[in-house]
Design an enzyme around this catalytic site. Sequence first.
Site, mmCIF file in Angstrom:
data_model
loop_
_atom_site.group_PDB
_atom_site.id
_atom_site.type_symbol
_atom_site.label_atom_id
_atom_site.label_comp_id
_atom_site.label_asym_id
_atom_site.label_seq_id
_atom_site.Cartn_x
_atom_site.Cartn_y
_atom_site.Cartn_z
ATOM 1 C CB VAL A 69 -5.210 8.621 -16.589
ATOM 2 C CG1 VAL A 69 -3.916 7.916 -16.225
ATOM 3 C CG2 VAL A 69 -5.580 9.648 -15.524
ATOM 4 C CD GLU A 70 -9.739 6.891 -21.860
ATOM 5 O OE1 GLU A 70 -10.839 6.326 -21.954
ATOM 6 O OE2 GLU A 70 -8.990 7.094 -22.833
ATOM 7 C CB THR A 71 -10.843 6.227 -16.447
ATOM 8 O OG1 THR A 71 -11.521 6.263 -17.705
ATOM 9 C CG2 THR A 71 -11.795 5.710 -15.379
ATOM 10 N NE ARG A 73 -15.799 6.271 -18.992
ATOM 11 C CZ ARG A 73 -15.022 6.279 -20.053
ATOM 12 N NH1 ARG A 73 -13.706 6.177 -19.920
ATOM 13 N NH2 ARG A 73 -15.537 6.417 -21.256
#
Length: 375
Positions: free
Chosen positions: A92-94, A126
């Site tokens: 995931v990025e967040t 993030r």
Amino acid sequence: MSATTVIASASASAKSSQLFGFGSFGINSNSSNNLSCTRSTTTTTTTSTRNLSWNFINSNKHKSRKSMMEDSFTTRASAQPLTNADDLIDSVETFIFDCDGVIWKGDKLIDGVPQTLDMLRSKGKRLVFVTNNSTKSRKQYGKKFETLGLNVNEEEIFASSFAAAAYLKSINFPKDKKVYVIGEEGILKELELAGYQYLGGPEDGGKKIELKPGYLMEHDESVGAVVVGFDRNFNYYKIQYGTLCIRENPGCLFIATNRDAVTHLTDAQEWAGGGSMVGAISGSTQREPLVVGKPSTFMMDYLANEFGILKSQICMVGDRLDTDILFGQNGGCKTLLVLSGVTTLPVLQSPDNSIQPDFYTNKISDFLSLKAATV
């Protein structure tokens, strides 16, 4: 597990303020009686369009909801213990974190939180912090993070107090209407920032009703919405005033910041949450509220639009099954339950529990130890 969604569409202005400027909002919850509202942006702004948005939402509350129901059924596998943090982090990025029971308990920081957040930031992730607690504004929560020694920007914080104001903005709630607040300072500050008139809140905490023969309680007929959140000065005056507005003012909205049963005011025990205040108003009005906090998808849709991210690239981390985990599942995100707050392992694994996260672990600092164990 089943979820029932009632969908109403309302057109709105494309010239919303920059803070609230995005295409669509969704509202959903795990209650079959709650509305799910979608805002679609048009390219023309007129007074009649704004009024249409307002009137359409209010006209539908008297319609038969049965004719608009859509049922969906989902079967989820049992939650798996988190054994390899790197795999989840890389997928995931967040990361969206709940606050109470995940980052802190009361005013005490949970062990290992600063190091965990630093590690995730170093990997380019993030971080967003979402709380159903409406007692503070985003700015006030920023100060709490700072007091606890955490470097978190105001733009990374989303409280249900902010969500209430953002929702009103999204439906073009008329500026000549007022909002009656059963709640604390956080809601008032966010309404003020959004440009709405309000009354109630803390100043009504000391008011009492003298029940004399023939007594009639007056209320402001220009109130177009009652917002109910956690309120440590909840009293009978507020119950009666909010009830009168909802029952007697045509089209008056009943908005809840959340329906949490308990909250963490201290780290010593659980305390009655905002759901107890919402329940009182729901009981006296015989109306179900429109919930803007978790597990409603409103804040998830807002975040996805605000940051321009895919929901599949988000992991929701929380300590409650019926709010945090359901919030992530409703939004199509990965979910991680931590056992540092409300939910215990026996509750998670109980045959009576139908809400299963993708993974569970003891606390978010397990990201560090589980990472080390896989090296």
